[in-house]
Design an enzyme around this catalytic site. Structure first.
Site, PDB file in Angstrom:
ATOM      1  CE  LYS A 175      -1.688   3.047   3.377  1.00  0.00           C
ATOM      2  NZ  LYS A 175      -1.931   3.997   2.292  1.00  0.00           N
ATOM      3  CD  GLU A 250      13.941   0.959   9.439  1.00  0.00           C
ATOM      4  OE1 GLU A 250      14.162   2.062   9.983  1.00  0.00           O
ATOM      5  OE2 GLU A 250      14.232  -0.331   9.754  1.00  0.00           O
ATOM      6  CB  CYS A 284      13.433   9.098   8.127  1.00  0.00           C
ATOM      7  SG  CYS A 284      14.254   8.209   6.925  1.00  0.00           S
ATOM      8  CD  GLU A 385       9.962  12.655  12.114  1.00  0.00           C
ATOM      9  OE1 GLU A 385       8.961  12.197  12.327  1.00  0.00           O
ATOM     10  OE2 GLU A 385      10.938  12.120  11.246  1.00  0.00           O
TER      11      GLU A 385
END
Ligand code: NAP
Length: 494
Positions: A175, A250, A284, A385
């Site tokens: 997906k 992750e 990331c 973040e």
């Protein structure tokens, strides 16, 4: 009228059960619809998983070198189509063409590397404690793999998951992120062209709750390989735990560069700018904190400011552009909110901090490259973040303090240090609690033949890429062959 793209299930391009679609927009010009994609549901997931499950029996028995031959063809097709894949990716994701070419190249590298793995997939042979007995371990496929991927690396991240999954003999349902379905359609078409048998790879587009959750919960899915935000990862882990299935996560990062007083400051500034503003800060591994020795703080800050202000924002297809748009409007609002938080917390805004309103940016989700000085390591902008072009400058007294600041984070993905002193470099390697550490290079730039992933809140202990990826995508089978012709009992004395 925008083109309608379909799901790929059991070797056929099919509409979703509900027949509804969603629009894919160009973030550099949000008025431009790039295509309509299937708004799928649990019913479509059911079909895709059923196809993947049925294809398992044959695919796992296909010799791994033969599976590798298909992946070699995928690699060659990726090379051949690199430019058009990169252009489509820039249109739907926003990052500049040089970077989308790099993203496709990562897929090429992974496909060649994974194809070669078809002739390795190494296990172990060890001596037995008994005579006439042979011991070995071999890698077996896990079964049906569900891959759920983010939008920031629309070719590289699917490749990191699909290539090791397929070479190991698994079948897959993937997906894509709803912001970047086109890039995945493009890749799946190449797998089809390369001769992958029907059902081995299936693709279902649609939202996290309507496709991602049914995938994570499906009893015939044996492994969920997820890359994305920490919140989504936490939800997926709960669903997987309930079904007793394996999962690899992750997730986010709050990556930092340390600049020591003996560093080559020009090189360090170049690395910090590339780490902070490459991919508009949406990696990331993006550098969002730069921790600078007080002795060189003023000089280094001036260098950073000059370079930040010289960056050109615009459409990533324009070769003069350094920084493209953010992925969508809601991400732009999030970055804006963090800039407000930074101001309120007392950080000093040096440049940026606002939407980009120049003529060439008016229809896209552009945000000015932003620098904050006088940042305290405990401020929210230094802890959370942001996933945008925002870099915080933090002062430090020396290496020990710098390491403490880097490690004072719930994440542990990437870190870097600029120094000419080998002792400092090795102390940093030993002390920084991150999955990746760079010396005299930015926090970004992973190569696919090495493990990729992070400690603490960044992951759940797995690594993607390199040979380490096989630890996720295979099960160990231990084999004992007794050729002594008599009953031998391990550990039992007669
Ligand atoms: P995200 O919102 O978590 O989405 C990632 C994927 O999960 C998308 O396909 C998304 O679908 C799907 N999803 C969303 N909600 C879901 C749910 N409740 N259940 C199942 N699936 C769900 O993350 P993102 O915004 O795309 O990506 C940015 C994040 O990814 C950042 O935190 C970044 O650090 C992280 N990232 C980590 C790595 C790494 O290797 N450590 C690499 C790249 C990115 P929709 O798109 O349809 O919402």
């Amino acid at each position: 009228m925008a083109k309608v793209y379909k799901n790929y299930i059991d070797g056929k391009w099919v509409a979703s059960a509900g027949g509804e679609t969603f629009d894919n927009l160009n973030p550099a010009n949000c008025k431009q619809v790039l295509g309509r994609f299937q708004k799928s549901s649990g019913e479509d997931v059911e079909r895709a998983v059923t196809a993947a499950f049925a294809a398992q029996a044959r695919w796992r028995k296909t010799p791994a070198p033969k599976r590798g031959e298909i992946l070699y063809r995928v690699a060659e097709l990726l090379v051949k189509n690199k430019e058009s894949l990169a252009r489509d990716m820039t249109r739907e994701m926003g990052k500049v063409l040089k970077e989308t070419r790099g993203d496709v190249q990562e897929g090429v590298d992974m496909a060649y590397y994974g194809a070669g793995e078809g002739r390795r997939l190494a296990g172990e042979t060890v001596p037995s404690e008994l005579p006439g007995k042979f011991c070995m371990s071999v890698r077996m496929p896990v079964g049906v793999v569900a891959a759920i991927t983010p939008w920031n690396f629309p070719n590289a991240i699917p490749s990191w998951k699909l290539v090791p999954a397929l070479i190991a003999g698994n079948t897959a349902v993937i997906k894509p992120a709803s912001d970047t379905p086109l890039s995945l359609v493009n890749i799946v078409q190449l797998f089809e062209k390369a001769g992958l048998p029907p059902g081995v790879l299936n693709m279902v587009t649609g939202s996290g709750p309507s496709v991602g959750i049914p995938l994570a919960e499906h009893p015939r899915v044996n492994l969920v390989s997820f890359t994305g935000s920490t919140d989504t990862g936490a939800e997926i882990s709960q669903r997987c735990a309930k079904g007793m299935k394996r999962y690899s996560l992750e997730m986010g990062g709050k990556n930092a560069i340390i600049v020591m007083d003996d560093a080559n400051l020009d090189l360090a500034a170049e690395g910090a700018i590339w780490g902070a503003f490459g991919t508009t800060g949406q990696r990331c591994t993006a550098c969002s904190r730069v921790i600078v020795a007080k002795k060189v703080l003023k000089k280094f800050t001036d260098l950073l400011l000059r370079r930040t202000q010289s960056l050109r924002c615009g459409d990533g297809l324009d070769p003069k552009t350094d920084v493209g748009p953010l992925i969508n409007e809601s991400q732009r609002q999030k970055v804006q909110r963090y800039c407000e938080i930074g101001r309120q917390e007392g950080a000093r805004l040096l440049t940026g901090g606002a939407y980009h309103t120049a003529r060439e940016c008016k229809d896209g989700s552009f945000f000015q490259p932003t620098l904050f000085a006088d940042v305290d390591p405990r401020m929210r902008i230094a802890q959370e973040e942001i996933f945008g072009p925002v870099l915080s400058i933090i002062a430090c007294g020396g290496l020990e303090e710098a390491v403490e600041i880097v490690n004072d984070s719930k994440f542990g993905l990437s870190s870097a240090i600029y120094t000419q002193d080998v002792n400092r470099a090795f102390t940093a390697i030993e002390s920084l609690d991150t999955g990746i550490t760079y010396i005299n290079s930015s926090t970004i730039g992973a190569e696919i033949q090495l493990p990729f992933g992070g400690t603490k809140g960044t992951g759940n202990g797995h690594r993607e890429a390199g040979a380490a990826a096989l630890e996720i995508f295979t099960e160990w089978k231990t084999v004992y062959v007794d050729y002594s012709g008599k009953l031998q009992k391990a550990q039992i004395e007669d």
